[in-house]
Design a protein around this motif. Structure first.
Motif, PDB file in Angstrom:
ATOM      1  N   LEU A 191     -78.875  32.217 105.105  1.00  0.00           N
ATOM      2  CA  LEU A 191     -78.988  33.532 105.738  1.00  0.00           C
ATOM      3  C   LEU A 191     -78.852  34.572 104.633  1.00  0.00           C
ATOM      4  CD1 LEU A 191     -76.618  32.859 108.775  1.00  0.00           C
ATOM      5  CD2 LEU A 191     -79.105  32.642 108.706  1.00  0.00           C
ATOM      6  N   PRO A 192     -79.975  34.996 104.032  1.00  0.00           N
ATOM      7  CA  PRO A 192     -79.907  35.914 102.890  1.00  0.00           C
ATOM      8  C   PRO A 192     -79.383  37.285 103.281  1.00  0.00           C
ATOM      9  CG  PRO A 192     -82.078  34.861 103.058  1.00  0.00           C
ATOM     10  CD  PRO A 192     -81.356  34.593 104.334  1.00  0.00           C
ATOM     11  N   ASN A 193     -78.630  37.902 102.369  1.00  0.00           N
ATOM     12  CA  ASN A 193     -78.248  39.297 102.519  1.00  0.00           C
ATOM     13  C   ASN A 193     -79.484  40.151 102.233  1.00  0.00           C
ATOM     14  OD1 ASN A 193     -77.458  41.982 101.312  1.00  0.00           O
ATOM     15  ND2 ASN A 193     -75.463  41.305 102.055  1.00  0.00           N
TER      16      ASN A 193
ATOM     17  N   GLN B 113     -84.005  28.093  94.734  1.00  0.00           N
ATOM     18  CA  GLN B 113     -82.865  27.643  95.538  1.00  0.00           C
ATOM     19  C   GLN B 113     -81.544  28.160  94.968  1.00  0.00           C
ATOM     20  OE1 GLN B 113     -82.670  23.721  97.292  1.00  0.00           O
ATOM     21  NE2 GLN B 113     -84.776  23.284  96.674  1.00  0.00           N
ATOM     22  N   ASP B 114     -81.455  28.215  93.635  1.00  0.00           N
ATOM     23  CA  ASP B 114     -80.256  28.769  93.018  1.00  0.00           C
ATOM     24  C   ASP B 114     -80.085  30.240  93.393  1.00  0.00           C
ATOM     25  OD1 ASP B 114     -79.628  26.379  91.776  1.00  0.00           O
ATOM     26  OD2 ASP B 114     -80.773  26.867  89.961  1.00  0.00           O
ATOM     27  N   LYS B 115     -81.189  30.971  93.416  1.00  0.00           N
ATOM     28  CA  LYS B 115     -81.130  32.383  93.794  1.00  0.00           C
ATOM     29  C   LYS B 115     -80.717  32.528  95.256  1.00  0.00           C
ATOM     30  CE  LYS B 115     -81.737  35.490  91.793  1.00  0.00           C
ATOM     31  NZ  LYS B 115     -80.783  36.415  91.140  1.00  0.00           N
ATOM     32  N   LEU B 116     -81.239  31.661  96.123  1.00  0.00           N
ATOM     33  CA  LEU B 116     -80.864  31.699  97.541  1.00  0.00           C
ATOM     34  C   LEU B 116     -79.357  31.502  97.712  1.00  0.00           C
ATOM     35  CD1 LEU B 116     -83.404  29.775  99.825  1.00  0.00           C
ATOM     36  CD2 LEU B 116     -82.590  32.124 100.070  1.00  0.00           C
ATOM     37  N   LYS B 117     -78.789  30.557  96.960  1.00  0.00           N
ATOM     38  CA  LYS B 117     -77.358  30.285  97.070  1.00  0.00           C
ATOM     39  C   LYS B 117     -76.528  31.505  96.678  1.00  0.00           C
ATOM     40  CE  LYS B 117     -77.846  25.339  96.056  1.00  0.00           C
ATOM     41  NZ  LYS B 117     -77.548  24.255  95.073  1.00  0.00           N
ATOM     42  N   GLN B 118     -77.024  32.271  95.710  1.00  0.00           N
ATOM     43  CA  GLN B 118     -76.285  33.424  95.210  1.00  0.00           C
ATOM     44  C   GLN B 118     -76.244  34.575  96.209  1.00  0.00           C
ATOM     45  OE1 GLN B 118     -78.001  34.570  91.442  1.00  0.00           O
ATOM     46  NE2 GLN B 118     -77.901  32.466  90.634  1.00  0.00           N
ATOM     47  N   ILE B 119     -77.277  34.710  97.021  1.00  0.00           N
ATOM     48  CA  ILE B 119     -77.398  35.903  97.870  1.00  0.00           C
ATOM     49  C   ILE B 119     -77.322  35.586  99.358  1.00  0.00           C
ATOM     50  CG2 ILE B 119     -78.804  37.113  96.146  1.00  0.00           C
ATOM     51  CD1 ILE B 119     -81.280  36.433  97.816  1.00  0.00           C
ATOM     52  N   SER B 120     -76.933  34.349  99.705  1.00  0.00           N
ATOM     53  CA  SER B 120     -76.985  33.942 101.110  1.00  0.00           C
ATOM     54  C   SER B 120     -75.675  33.335 101.582  1.00  0.00           C
ATOM     55  CB  SER B 120     -78.092  32.899 101.330  1.00  0.00           C
ATOM     56  OG  SER B 120     -79.336  33.347 100.894  1.00  0.00           O
ATOM     57  N   ASP B 121     -75.484  33.377 102.903  1.00  0.00           N
ATOM     58  CA  ASP B 121     -74.490  32.536 103.569  1.00  0.00           C
ATOM     59  C   ASP B 121     -75.161  31.206 103.886  1.00  0.00           C
ATOM     60  OD1 ASP B 121     -72.481  34.446 103.568  1.00  0.00           O
ATOM     61  OD2 ASP B 121     -73.076  35.265 105.511  1.00  0.00           O
ATOM     62  N   LEU B 122     -74.459  30.119 103.611  1.00  0.00           N
ATOM     63  CA  LEU B 122     -75.023  28.785 103.844  1.00  0.00           C
ATOM     64  C   LEU B 122     -74.455  28.201 105.129  1.00  0.00           C
ATOM     65  CD1 LEU B 122     -76.602  26.238 102.959  1.00  0.00           C
ATOM     66  CD2 LEU B 122     -74.572  25.568 101.650  1.00  0.00           C
TER      67      LEU B 122
ATOM     68  N   PHE C  31     -78.739  40.780 118.725  1.00  0.00           N
ATOM     69  CA  PHE C  31     -80.064  40.212 118.930  1.00  0.00           C
ATOM     70  C   PHE C  31     -79.916  38.721 119.201  1.00  0.00           C
ATOM     71  CE2 PHE C  31     -80.568  43.861 116.083  1.00  0.00           C
ATOM     72  CZ  PHE C  31     -81.455  44.623 116.831  1.00  0.00           C
ATOM     73  N   SER C  32     -80.618  38.236 120.215  1.00  0.00           N
ATOM     74  CA  SER C  32     -80.408  36.866 120.681  1.00  0.00           C
ATOM     75  C   SER C  32     -80.960  35.824 119.723  1.00  0.00           C
ATOM     76  CB  SER C  32     -81.039  36.681 122.065  1.00  0.00           C
ATOM     77  OG  SER C  32     -82.439  36.894 122.010  1.00  0.00           O
ATOM     78  N   GLN C  33     -81.880  36.197 118.861  1.00  0.00           N
ATOM     79  CA  GLN C  33     -82.382  35.219 117.899  1.00  0.00           C
ATOM     80  C   GLN C  33     -82.808  35.916 116.618  1.00  0.00           C
ATOM     81  OE1 GLN C  33     -85.644  33.692 120.394  1.00  0.00           O
ATOM     82  NE2 GLN C  33     -87.078  34.404 118.860  1.00  0.00           N
ATOM     83  N   LEU C  34     -82.745  35.169 115.524  1.00  0.00           N
ATOM     84  CA  LEU C  34     -83.153  35.691 114.232  1.00  0.00           C
ATOM     85  C   LEU C  34     -84.663  35.640 114.094  1.00  0.00           C
ATOM     86  CD1 LEU C  34     -80.519  34.104 111.816  1.00  0.00           C
ATOM     87  CD2 LEU C  34     -80.546  36.425 112.737  1.00  0.00           C
ATOM     88  N   ASN C  35     -85.191  36.595 113.364  1.00  0.00           N
ATOM     89  CA  ASN C  35     -86.601  36.577 113.019  1.00  0.00           C
ATOM     90  C   ASN C  35     -86.834  35.627 111.849  1.00  0.00           C
ATOM     91  OD1 ASN C  35     -87.936  38.687 114.753  1.00  0.00           O
ATOM     92  ND2 ASN C  35     -86.310  39.946 113.853  1.00  0.00           N
ATOM     93  N   PRO C  36     -88.064  35.160 111.655  1.00  0.00           N
ATOM     94  CA  PRO C  36     -88.339  34.206 110.560  1.00  0.00           C
ATOM     95  C   PRO C  36     -87.981  34.728 109.173  1.00  0.00           C
ATOM     96  CG  PRO C  36     -90.185  34.266 112.092  1.00  0.00           C
ATOM     97  CD  PRO C  36     -89.255  35.373 112.490  1.00  0.00           C
ATOM     98  N   PHE C  37     -87.981  36.062 108.998  1.00  0.00           N
ATOM     99  CA  PHE C  37     -87.667  36.615 107.680  1.00  0.00           C
ATOM    100  C   PHE C  37     -86.159  36.728 107.442  1.00  0.00           C
ATOM    101  CE2 PHE C  37     -88.451  40.187 110.576  1.00  0.00           C
ATOM    102  CZ  PHE C  37     -87.265  40.894 110.479  1.00  0.00           C
ATOM    103  N   GLU C  38     -85.342  36.339 108.431  1.00  0.00           N
ATOM    104  CA  GLU C  38     -83.900  36.497 108.302  1.00  0.00           C
ATOM    105  C   GLU C  38     -83.182  35.213 107.895  1.00  0.00           C
ATOM    106  OE1 GLU C  38     -82.357  39.823 111.254  1.00  0.00           O
ATOM    107  OE2 GLU C  38     -83.664  38.423 112.338  1.00  0.00           O
TER     108      GLU C  38
END
Length: 430
Positions: free
Chosen positions: A55-57, A99-108, A38-45
Motif C-alpha cells: 500500500l504505497p504512500n 520492489q526495493d523502492k516499493l518496500k521503502q514507501i509502502s505498508d506491507l 471508501f469501501s474498496q481501494l482503487n487499482p492505483f492504491e
C-alpha cells in the motif's frame, strides 16, 4: 494563562474528580475489520506481488517518481485519473530496483492464501487515523454500546405498550403499506420507532429547576458517556511467559473472507469471496468516561429508568447483548452442514470448534464489519417473518429464508475457514 483561566480550569478539574468515572479498557479480538471511508481501494492504491500486498504512500510515490525524471509523475497522475493499476508504471520507472523502492514507501500486508497465483481484483481497506495508523474509532465502540443499551431497555425497562409486540405491530403496519421508505429513511426507521424515545425523551433537572430542551441531541443520555479512540494498532511481538516469541499482536493481513449462506436443507452455499485488510490478534486499549453528575440530570418523561449508573453496568449490558447474539449464531452454526459448492469446499468445523461450540459467550461486544443485522441492531428480538421483511427491504432480498441468511467467515493462511470477524473482549485495566 490568566487568573480567570486558571480558576476555571481548577473548577473543571474539581468537577471531574468528584463526578467523573473513567476507566481504561483493554480490547482484545481474534480478528476484525473496521471499514474505511471508501469501501474498496482503487487499482492505483495498491500493488500485489505474489502473496504480498503493498500500500504505497501516495506522496512518497509521487516524490520518488518525480526524482526519476521524464513523464513518470504525469503518467502516475494519468493512472489515477483513469483508475488503472500502477504496477507497470512502477516497474518501468524503477527498473530492477522496483520492489526495493516499493518496500521503502509502502505498508506491507501479507496475503493469506495458499495460491501464489491468486490475483486480488478488489481490496477493502481498514480505517486509519490522521497519522495513517490502523485504529478503532471511539464512535464505532460507542455505537455498539448504544445498541446494547437499546437491547437492555427492551429486555428490562420499557413498558408493555412500548415493547417488542408494540414495535412489531408498527413494523407490520409500515411493511404492509409499502415497506420502510427509501434508502435514507430505512437507515433511521429505528429512531422514529423506539430509539428517540428510549434515548432522547428526557427532561433535565438541574439545580432545582426542570428543563425541557427541544433538541433530542441535548436530551440524549449518552451525552454523559465519552468513548475515546483506541491506541493505534501497532504490530508488536507476542511472547509467552518464558519470554519466547510466539507470534505478533495487531498483525495486519489481507485475508480472504468467505460469504456463504445455505440451501433449504441447510447445506452450505458458496456466494462470493472478498479480500479485506484485517487485523489479527488485536490488543489495544481505550477509555470510557462517565459523567455521573450529568447522568443524574436526566429523567425520562415516561418514567423509564436509565439502566446504567457505572461503567461496570455498561460492560454488563454489553455482555448480555453479546450473549443473545451468540445464542442466535450457535443456533445457525449447529444446523449448518458442510458442503462443496461451486468448486469451493465449505468446511466450517474450525469455526464451530473455535467459536460457537461454547454455550457461554466469551466476548463482550461485536464490532465492525461482518457483525451483521444481529450485531448492529436489535433485530434478533423480532418474529422471524419480520426479520426477513426488514432484511428484504433494507438489504438483498432472500424470500423464504431466515434473516440474516449469509455469514462472513475468514480463511486462515493455510486455506482453512477458521475465524469469525468482530468479536471483542473488553476488560477493565487494573
Amino acid at each position: 494563562m490568566t487568573n480567570s483561566d486558571s480558576s476555571a480550569l481548577t473548577i473543571f478539574n474539581t468537577y471531574k474528580t468528584q463526578n467523573y468515572e473513567s476507566k481504561t479498557i483493554e480490547l482484545r479480538s481474534p480478528i476484525l475489520h473496521i471499514g474505511a471511508e471508501f469501501s474498496q481501494l482503487n487499482p492505483f492504491e495498491y500493488v500485489q506481488v505474489g502473496t504480498k500486498i503493498y500500500l504505497p504512500n501516495p506522496e512518497a510515490l509521487a516524490q520518488a517518481l518525480l526524482k526519476q525524471g521524464g513523464r513518470f509523475l504525469q503518467d502516475y497522475m494519468a493512472t489515477i485519473e483513469n483508475k488503472e493499476s500502477i504496477t507497470s508504471l512502477i516497474k518501468v520507472a524503477f527498473g530492477d530496483a522496483w520492489q526495493d523502492k516499493l518496500k521503502q514507501i509502502s505498508d506491507l500486508r501479507p496475503l493469506w492464501t495458499q495460491d501464489e497465483g491468486q490475483t486480488i481484483s478488489m481490496l477493502r481497506p481498514m480505517i486509519r487515523n490522521g497519522m495513517g495508523q490502523l485504529y478503532i474509532p471511539g464512535s464505532s465502540i460507542k455505537g455498539a454500546i448504544r445498541t446494547a443499551i437499546a437491547n437492555c431497555f427492551l429486555n428490562h425497562q420499557v413498558p408493555p405498550n412500548q415493547g417488542v409486540s408494540a414495535i412489531e405491530s408498527e413494523l407490520r403496519k409500515r411493511l404492509s403499506q409499502g415497506g420502510l421508505g427509501n434508502n435514507q429513511q430505512q437507515k433511521f426507521v429505528d429512531d422514529t420507532l423506539f430509539m428517540d424515545n428510549w434515548f432522547g425523551d428526557y427532561s433535565l433537572q438541574y439545580q432545582g429547576k426542570e428543563y425541557h430542551p427541544r433538541s433530542l441531541q441535548n436530551t440524549d443520555i449518552l451525552r454523559a458517556v465519552k468513548v475515546s479512540d483506541t491506541s493505534p494498532l501497532v504490530k508488536q511481538t507476542r511472547k509467552n511467559k518464558r519470554g519466547k516469541k510466539v507470534g505478533f499482536n495487531n498483525s495486519p493481513v489481507v485475508a480472504e473472507v468467505i460469504v456463504s449462506s445455505r440451501f433449504q436443507d441447510w447445506l452450505a452455499k458458496y456466494k462470493a469471496p472478498l479480500y479485506v485488510e484485517m487485523v489479527r490478534n488485536v490488543r489495544t486499549e481505550f477509555t470510557i468516561t462517565l459523567d455521573q453528575e450529568m447522568l443524574s440530570w436526566f429523567h425520562h418523561n415516561q418514567g423509564i429508568d436509565i439502566p446504567f449508573s457505572t461503567i461496570d453496568d455498561l460492560l454488563r449490558i454489553c455482555q448480555e447483548f453479546a450473549q443473545q447474539q451468540w445464542d442466535k449464531q450457535v443456533e445457525y452454526w449447529q444446523n449448518l452442514r458442510n458442503n462443496r459448492h461451486r468448486g469451493k469446499s465449505l468446511n466450517f468445523d474450525r469455526v464451530w470448534d473455535n467459536f460457537y461450540v461454547k454455550p457461554d459467550c466469551p466476548y463482550t461486544l461485536r464490532l465492525g464489519w461482518g457483525s451483521g443485522l444481529f450485531g448492529t441492531t436489535i433485530n434478533h428480538v423480532f418474529a422471524s417473518d419480520i426479520q426477513q421483511q426488514i432484511r428484504d427491504a433494507c438489504g438483498i432480498a432472500a424470500p423464504n429464508f431466515a434473516a440474516p441468511k449469509s455469514r462472513r467467515t475468514v480463511v486462515n493462511s493455510q486455506g482453512d475457514i477458521q475465524y469469525v470477524p468482530g468479536w471483542v473482549k473488553l476488560n477493565v485495566r487494573g
